[in-house]
Write a protein that holds these residues in place. Sequence first.
Motif, PDB file in Angstrom:
ATOM      1  N   MET A  14      43.208  28.770  37.270  1.00 24.74           N
ATOM      2  CA  MET A  14      41.766  28.936  37.482  1.00 24.74           C
ATOM      3  C   MET A  14      40.973  27.928  36.650  1.00 24.74           C
ATOM      4  O   MET A  14      40.017  27.314  37.146  1.00 24.74           O
ATOM      5  CB  MET A  14      41.337  30.353  37.095  1.00 24.74           C
ATOM      6  CG  MET A  14      39.855  30.618  37.285  1.00 24.74           C
ATOM      7  SD  MET A  14      39.328  32.201  36.585  1.00 24.74           S
ATOM      8  CE  MET A  14      39.503  31.858  34.814  1.00 24.74           C
TER       9      MET A  14
ATOM     10  N   MET B  85      33.832  25.557  39.965  1.00 28.02           N
ATOM     11  CA  MET B  85      33.604  26.958  39.620  1.00 28.02           C
ATOM     12  C   MET B  85      32.312  27.449  40.269  1.00 28.02           C
ATOM     13  O   MET B  85      32.257  28.543  40.858  1.00 28.02           O
ATOM     14  CB  MET B  85      33.504  27.128  38.101  1.00 28.02           C
ATOM     15  CG  MET B  85      34.757  26.795  37.325  1.00 28.02           C
ATOM     16  SD  MET B  85      36.014  28.083  37.447  1.00 28.02           S
ATOM     17  CE  MET B  85      37.119  27.551  36.112  1.00 28.02           C
TER      18      MET B  85
ATOM     19  N   THR C  91      35.911  31.939  42.878  1.00 23.38           N
ATOM     20  CA  THR C  91      35.778  32.444  41.513  1.00 23.38           C
ATOM     21  C   THR C  91      34.796  33.608  41.432  1.00 23.38           C
ATOM     22  O   THR C  91      33.684  33.542  41.963  1.00 23.38           O
ATOM     23  CB  THR C  91      35.322  31.324  40.569  1.00 23.38           C
ATOM     24  OG1 THR C  91      34.163  30.673  41.121  1.00 23.38           O
ATOM     25  CG2 THR C  91      36.423  30.302  40.387  1.00 23.38           C
TER      26      THR C  91
ATOM     27  N   GLY D 272      37.622  36.734  36.846  1.00 19.99           N
ATOM     28  CA  GLY D 272      37.959  35.519  36.121  1.00 19.99           C
ATOM     29  C   GLY D 272      37.832  35.667  34.622  1.00 19.99           C
ATOM     30  O   GLY D 272      38.565  35.020  33.855  1.00 19.99           O
TER      31      GLY D 272
ATOM     32  N   PHE E 245      33.830  27.972  32.538  1.00 23.06           N
ATOM     33  CA  PHE E 245      34.050  29.009  33.549  1.00 23.06           C
ATOM     34  C   PHE E 245      32.861  29.939  33.733  1.00 23.06           C
ATOM     35  O   PHE E 245      32.295  30.032  34.825  1.00 23.06           O
ATOM     36  CB  PHE E 245      35.278  29.853  33.202  1.00 23.06           C
ATOM     37  CG  PHE E 245      35.307  31.166  33.931  1.00 23.06           C
ATOM     38  CD1 PHE E 245      35.597  31.217  35.289  1.00 23.06           C
ATOM     39  CD2 PHE E 245      34.990  32.358  33.273  1.00 23.06           C
ATOM     40  CE1 PHE E 245      35.571  32.424  35.976  1.00 23.06           C
ATOM     41  CE2 PHE E 245      34.969  33.566  33.955  1.00 23.06           C
ATOM     42  CZ  PHE E 245      35.266  33.607  35.311  1.00 23.06           C
TER      43      PHE E 245
ATOM     44  N   THR F  43      30.257  29.952  37.073  1.00 19.66           N
ATOM     45  CA  THR F  43      30.682  30.999  38.009  1.00 19.66           C
ATOM     46  C   THR F  43      29.609  32.063  38.157  1.00 19.66           C
ATOM     47  O   THR F  43      29.320  32.525  39.277  1.00 19.66           O
ATOM     48  CB  THR F  43      31.991  31.638  37.529  1.00 19.66           C
ATOM     49  OG1 THR F  43      33.014  30.648  37.464  1.00 19.66           O
ATOM     50  CG2 THR F  43      32.436  32.746  38.474  1.00 19.66           C
TER      51      THR F  43
END
Length: 309
Positions: A188, A196, A238, A243, A265, A269
């Motif tokens: 990921m 993302m 995502t 996540g 991330f 996201t």
Amino acid sequence: MNQQYQADDNFEGGDQRREEHGQHEPTSQASGNQQEAREANLPSRAAVVHQHLRLEGQKELSRDSMALLWSAIAAGISMSFSMVARGVMHAHLPQTDIGFLVECLGYTVGFIAVILARQQLFTENTVTAVLPVMSRPTLPNLGALGRLWGVVLVGNLMGAALSSFTFLHMPMFDEATHQAFIALGEHMMANTPMEMFSKGILAGWMIATLVWLIPAADQAKVWIIIIVTYVMAIGEFTHIIVGTSEALYLVFDGHISWYDAVVGFALPTLAGNVIGGTFIFALISHAQIRGDVEAQRECKQGLFNRRKH
């Protein structure tokens, strides 16, 4: 009651207007009959679903903050089941295309648990709360929506962090499963922030679509959840809460830094999920129903009916 006021009452603000005028809904069968009558006066089946979700959203906005927080923490823990189920399957399946398609079924477990248990999940319960705010965009309503979003997001992240820390530091899983969790997280995190964000938009849209489908699903509710979230898994879109469990597992194990988890991330996201689930889906869904109500209010007819008459 004329048609114009009736359309407004069915679509938005009807409950509040009745309270302001000292009117109260009867209970039991009479209440059910009146609800059916109101739904029958709505311009389309989509408007009925919209009203159902709007009323659910009003209930969410009125809930106590501590009740929301504990429910959100529980949801964050439950969502970690997606990482656990997929990780365990990843550890025991061959690393082939077939193995990947089978292990993605594990991704659906957390969503099934959270949605059927009616726990507070960011991008799911928070989508319904947007509809009453769009119907009555006042400052108090916007403040209530901000409170709901903030409390649910913080609670979800707390639950996901607690789960990841526990899975890592307690003897629950063997080394193969531990390596599977690491592999899922690293895969990921291989996405760029822009990837993302872009994948998060589609994930937010799909969760909002799931919310829209559930009221009409009846006994097929579980299958709807599985289908939508399975597509999210195989598409590797995502989601901020799922996540987070994977990203924080890497953080707690020393594979990535907090900066990578937050900037690489979480922020992109989260932005993608909010845009896809709220500003795109909810706005479009609200706009189509608003158009139906305006047409009903002005007694407009479609092209087919105009030709017929």
